[in-house]
Scaffold this active site. Structure first.
Site, PDB file in Angstrom:
ATOM      1  N   GLN A 129      13.215  32.778  44.258  1.00 38.03           N
ATOM      2  CA  GLN A 129      14.569  32.568  43.906  1.00 38.03           C
ATOM      3  C   GLN A 129      14.929  32.951  42.738  1.00 38.03           C
ATOM      4  OE1 GLN A 129      15.896  28.313  43.755  1.00 38.03           O
ATOM      5  NE2 GLN A 129      17.548  28.848  44.815  1.00 38.03           N
ATOM      6  N   GLY A 261      10.523  22.756  38.762  1.00 34.69           N
ATOM      7  CA  GLY A 261      10.101  22.805  39.957  1.00 34.69           C
ATOM      8  C   GLY A 261      10.724  23.825  41.028  1.00 34.69           C
ATOM      9  N   GLU A 263      11.548  24.454  45.257  1.00 33.48           N
ATOM     10  CA  GLU A 263      11.403  23.654  46.405  1.00 33.48           C
ATOM     11  C   GLU A 263      10.722  24.512  47.622  1.00 33.48           C
ATOM     12  OE1 GLU A 263      13.972  24.833  45.075  1.00 33.48           O
ATOM     13  OE2 GLU A 263      15.572  25.342  46.128  1.00 33.48           O
ATOM     14  N   HIS A 287      13.845  15.663  43.289  1.00 36.88           N
ATOM     15  CA  HIS A 287      14.810  16.744  43.343  1.00 36.88           C
ATOM     16  C   HIS A 287      14.177  17.808  44.263  1.00 36.88           C
ATOM     17  CE1 HIS A 287      17.919  19.704  41.698  1.00 36.88           C
ATOM     18  NE2 HIS A 287      16.913  20.517  42.042  1.00 36.88           N
ATOM     19  N   GLU A 288      13.041  17.979  43.991  1.00 34.58           N
ATOM     20  CA  GLU A 288      12.457  19.130  44.940  1.00 34.58           C
ATOM     21  C   GLU A 288      12.448  18.667  46.401  1.00 34.58           C
ATOM     22  OE1 GLU A 288      12.891  21.961  43.428  1.00 34.58           O
ATOM     23  OE2 GLU A 288      12.868  21.126  41.441  1.00 34.58           O
ATOM     24  N   HIS A 291      15.700  18.827  48.237  1.00 32.31           N
ATOM     25  CA  HIS A 291      15.898  20.109  48.821  1.00 32.31           C
ATOM     26  C   HIS A 291      15.419  20.478  50.214  1.00 32.31           C
ATOM     27  CE1 HIS A 291      17.765  22.712  45.601  1.00 32.31           C
ATOM     28  NE2 HIS A 291      16.914  22.257  44.706  1.00 32.31           N
ATOM     29  N   GLU A 310      22.338  23.081  44.767  1.00 33.12           N
ATOM     30  CA  GLU A 310      21.934  22.407  43.815  1.00 33.12           C
ATOM     31  C   GLU A 310      22.721  21.025  43.397  1.00 33.12           C
ATOM     32  OE1 GLU A 310      19.005  22.585  42.472  1.00 33.12           O
ATOM     33  OE2 GLU A 310      18.501  24.607  43.037  1.00 33.12           O
ATOM     34  N   ASP A 367      20.095  35.310  37.524  1.00 29.52           N
ATOM     35  CA  ASP A 367      19.307  34.693  36.389  1.00 29.52           C
ATOM     36  C   ASP A 367      20.107  34.623  35.035  1.00 29.52           C
ATOM     37  OD1 ASP A 367      16.980  34.135  37.932  1.00 29.52           O
ATOM     38  OD2 ASP A 367      16.334  36.291  37.777  1.00 29.52           O
ATOM     39  N   TYR A 375      24.450  22.345  39.126  1.00 26.98           N
ATOM     40  CA  TYR A 375      23.887  21.409  39.504  1.00 26.98           C
ATOM     41  C   TYR A 375      24.720  20.077  39.038  1.00 26.98           C
ATOM     42  CZ  TYR A 375      19.297  23.795  38.998  1.00 26.98           C
ATOM     43  OH  TYR A 375      18.304  24.801  39.464  1.00 26.98           O
ATOM     44  N   ARG A 544       8.236  27.069  30.363  1.00 27.03           N
ATOM     45  CA  ARG A 544       9.174  26.496  31.275  1.00 27.03           C
ATOM     46  C   ARG A 544      10.585  26.854  30.336  1.00 27.03           C
ATOM     47  NH1 ARG A 544       9.819  20.290  32.696  1.00 27.03           N
ATOM     48  NH2 ARG A 544      11.970  20.305  33.869  1.00 27.03           N
ATOM     49  N   MET A 545      11.508  27.489  31.002  1.00 26.64           N
ATOM     50  CA  MET A 545      12.594  28.210  30.078  1.00 26.64           C
ATOM     51  C   MET A 545      13.430  27.059  29.832  1.00 26.64           C
ATOM     52  SD  MET A 545      13.710  31.446  32.670  1.00 26.64           S
ATOM     53  CE  MET A 545      13.616  30.512  34.285  1.00 26.64           C
TER      54      MET A 545
HETATM   55  N1  BES Z   1      15.530  25.899  43.140  1.00 21.76           N
HETATM   56  C1  BES Z   1      15.614  25.408  41.686  1.00 21.76           C
HETATM   57  C2  BES Z   1      14.961  26.385  40.776  1.00 21.76           C
HETATM   58  C3  BES Z   1      15.467  27.634  40.726  1.00 21.76           C
HETATM   59  C4  BES Z   1      16.990  27.945  40.714  1.00 21.76           C
HETATM   60  C5  BES Z   1      14.807  28.852  40.621  1.00 21.76           C
HETATM   61  C6  BES Z   1      17.663  29.102  40.693  1.00 21.76           C
HETATM   62  C7  BES Z   1      15.317  30.039  40.565  1.00 21.76           C
HETATM   63  C8  BES Z   1      16.803  30.033  40.559  1.00 21.76           C
HETATM   64  C9  BES Z   1      14.680  23.918  41.613  1.00 21.76           C
HETATM   65  O1  BES Z   1      15.012  23.168  42.465  1.00 21.76           O
HETATM   66  C10 BES Z   1      15.199  23.155  40.414  1.00 21.76           C
HETATM   67  O2  BES Z   1      16.593  23.082  40.521  1.00 21.76           O
HETATM   68  N2  BES Z   1      14.398  23.040  39.396  1.00 21.76           N
HETATM   69  C11 BES Z   1      14.787  22.104  38.207  1.00 21.76           C
HETATM   70  C12 BES Z   1      14.513  20.786  38.357  1.00 21.76           C
HETATM   71  C13 BES Z   1      15.576  19.908  38.845  1.00 21.76           C
HETATM   72  C14 BES Z   1      15.043  18.378  38.475  1.00 21.76           C
HETATM   73  C15 BES Z   1      16.897  20.011  38.066  1.00 21.76           C
HETATM   74  C16 BES Z   1      14.013  22.896  37.034  1.00 21.76           C
HETATM   75  O3  BES Z   1      13.318  23.843  37.246  1.00 21.76           O
HETATM   76  O4  BES Z   1      14.509  22.678  35.798  1.00 21.76           O
HETATM   77 ZN    ZN Z   2      17.103  22.381  42.640  1.00 21.80          ZN
END
Ligand code: BES
Ligand code: ZN
Length: 593
Positions: A129, A261, A263, A287-288, A291, A310, A367, A375, A544-545
């Site tokens: 994704q 995470g 999903e 959260h995951e 999804h 989201e 990205d 979100y 982790r970004m």
């Molecule tokens: N699906 C997203 C991660 C994502 C979104 C990857 C868009 C690439 C492009 C995943 O469900 C997510 O939202 N992860 C969040 C955690 C959440 C608790 C808000 C994260 O990685 O911070």
């Molecule tokens: Zn998500």
């Protein structure tokens, strides 16, 4: 001709892939994936078929009956990659493409043994994704296309492969030192939910339908941290309807995983920074898991409708938290979200198009504009609908929505048409047009108050006037209250204040990364030398970004921390995921400005 997804060459007038058969070898020494994919079409077809690809070296394209197919690559485009135009001979039911991946395929990360917990075996994982499946698989890489898949994955025999699918049969020894593992995903999913990881993996059962995978060195900690997942699944089913994916397994990745995470169906990918040792960060699992309904059953048609995935999922995650831990817990989560949203809107500017929910991202790399907006603004819109019609009616609506659209990919406009049909007049009452189409946060956004967060917030805001929490207060604070406190402190402090905070709250030694990083961000921006070693440790290890952005940003505030930031990045960059590298580079561009 009609291309409806700005991030894919998928053409909705052409046949669609309904199944993928992957036969892939994972070559760690060359850091490449080689093999073939068979795309089975939804009807016998002739003429053009446009596929997405990025950096792939294609060696042959044939029909499933073995007839050669004429194909032509278009120019390489920076965001979309290369269009592969196949010209199908009449009656083509499927195509077989033999290929290998490029040397820096953005959808893959290859880890050296030193980047794993065990330090003995290499590791690789995918993150597809939003639009990176095309860097491992030539395909119609748009969420508008859903397909089932089968995979045969050949890996070194000491390693284990897992996928977003069910395992199928026992592995077989293939060539010397290698074995082949088989997977079947019988439910139609968009390409961004195909996922693969290969490493030295062990697993622990958590319930009859859930297990956790991790490296042997981490698997016990992971099993303890996520032991409550079955309770979450049960609660989620009560709220959103039956769990339709059979198993809910999780994989804890090495720390360079760029997200919290992901999903991936039947195999959620998680960062090891969730292993706080006190179960305080399991909201990411909620959260995951959520999804599994919002996102994986009902999917955004394109990234312009990403908020559907989201926004609904954040709302659903907080409903699960409320069911498990009560209203105070969910209110705290809403409060954290509001802070994150305010920050994101401030960063883009309140009239920026990137603060709009229903976006128009033609020419924009998704990205590059990833933020809390879809979100948090998205979940506030869902919460507003819920408040407006009342919880009972809204829950019925949500279940109807999932049943109506499950296993399909939809647009914002399709959601709104369904809303109008089910709950006439509500969209107009809440001002849906402004919510979906205008930047910033509408004035009727729901506000979540939580009595337990008022003390930490006002104490932090009173910092400059000398307000300090008492030892008794601190003893009663949960990690959320502490986090809220840190978030509301001034972003830069003097050394005596930093010392007081660290001595009183033992922040540098925390295992909860949310708290640790919030603290290190303040301390780094304050040029507070005692934390420099810990900052380096975190940045060298964790990719982790969400954590890299604020930490590298904070290091940009003073000349000597700027140098520290550059040194750390020079050492750590080769171990970061390409996406993480890009984020840090964009933060550091502002160092000199
Ligand atoms: N699906 C997203 C991660 C994502 C979104 C990857 C868009 C690439 C492009 C995943 O469900 C997510 O939202 N992860 C969040 C955690 C959440 C608790 C808000 C994260 O990685 O911070
Ligand atoms: Zn998500």
């Amino acid at each position: 001709m009609p291309r409806l997804d700005p991030h894919s060459y998928f053409d909705s007038d052409q046949p669609r892939t309904r199944r993928l058969d992957l036969d892939l070898a994972i070559e760690f020494d060359r850091r490449r994936v080689t093999g073939q994919v068979t795309l089975t079409l939804d009807r016998p077809s002739a003429g053009p078929l446009d596929l997405d690809s990025k950096g792939l070296a294609i060696t042959s394209v044939r029909t499933t009956l073995g007839r050669p197919i004429v194909w032509e690559p278009g120019p390489e485009e920076p965001i979309l990659g290369t269009r592969l135009r196949l010209t199908l001979p009449p009656g083509t039911e499927g195509v077989v493409i033999t290929y290998e991946t490029g040397h820096d395929a953005i959808g893959l990360q290859w880890l050296a043994p030193e980047q794993t917990a065990g330090r003995r075996h290499p590791f690789m994982f995918t993150q597809f994704q939003p639009i990176h499946a095309r860097s491992m698989i030539p395909c119609q890489d748009s969420p508008m296309v859903r397909a089932t898949y089968h995979a045969a994955v050949t890996v070194p025999e000491a390693l284990t492969a897992v996928m977003s699918a069910g395992p199928e049969g026992a592995p077989v020894a293939s060539e010397a030192g290698m074995r082949t593992m088989f997977f079947e995903m019988p439910q139609a999913i968009p390409s961004y939910l195909i996922a693969l990881a290969v490493g030295d993996l062990a697993c622990r059962e958590l319930s009859r339908r859930a297990r956790v995978w991790a490296e042997p060195a981490t698997v016990e900690a992971a099993a303890w941290e996520f032991a409550g997942v079955e309770d979450m699944i049960v609660r989620a089913e009560q709220l959103f309807g039956p769990y339709e994916w059979d198993r809910y397994d999780m994989l804890v990745l090495p720390p360079s995983f760029p997200y919290g995470g992901m999903e991936n169906p039947r195999m959620t990918f998680l960062t090891p920074t969730l292993l706080a040792g006190d179960r305080s960060l399991v909201d990411v699992v909620a959260h995951e898991l959520a999804h599994s309904w919002t996102g994986n059953l009902v999917t955004n048609a394109t990234m312009d409708h990403f908020w559907l995935n989201e926004g609904f999922t954040v709302w659903a995650e907080r409903r699960i938290l409320e069911a498990l831990h009560g209203e105070a817990a969910s209110a705290a989560s809403w409060a954290l979200g509001q802070t994150a949203l305010a920050e994101a809107i401030a960063r883009f500017g309140a009239d920026s198009p990137f603060t709009v929910l229903r976006t128009h991202l033609e020419g924009v790399d998704p990205d590059d504009v990833y933020s809390s907006v879809p979100y948090e603004k998205g979940s506030l819109f869902v919460a507003l609908l819920e408040r407006t019609v009342g919880r009972e009616r809204f829950d019925l609506f949500l279940r109807a929505y999932i049943q109506r659209f499950h296993f399909t990919s939809i647009t914002t406009e399709e959601l709104m048409a369904f809303l109008e049909q089910q709950l006439p007049g509500v969209a107009a009452r809440v001002g849906a047009e402004e919510w979906l189409g205008k930047p910033g946060l509408p004035a009727n956004a729901p506000v979540f108050r939580s009595a337990s967060l008022e003390a930490p917030t006002s104490l932090a805001e009173g910092w400059a006037k000398g307000a300090r929490p008492s030892a008794e207060q601190l003893a009663t604070w949960s990690h959320i209250e502490l986090l809220i406190y840190l978030q509301h402190l001034p972003r830069q402090l003097d050394a005596a204040s930093c010392r007081w905070l660290d001595e009183t709250l033992k922040l540098t030694a925390r295992g909860n990364y949310e708290i640790l990083v919030e603290w290190l961000t303040i301390a780094a921006a304050s040029d507070y030398e005692p934390v420099f070693g810990r900052v380096r440790e975190v940045l060298v290890k964790v990719g982790r970004m969400k954590y890299l952005r604020p930490l590298y940003g904070a290091l940009g505030k003073h000349p000597r921390t700027r140098q520290l930031g550059r040194d750390i990045f020079a050492a750590a960059a080769p171990t970061y995921h390409a996406l993480s590298r890009r984020v840090v580079e964009s933060v550091m561009e502002k160092y000199d400005g």
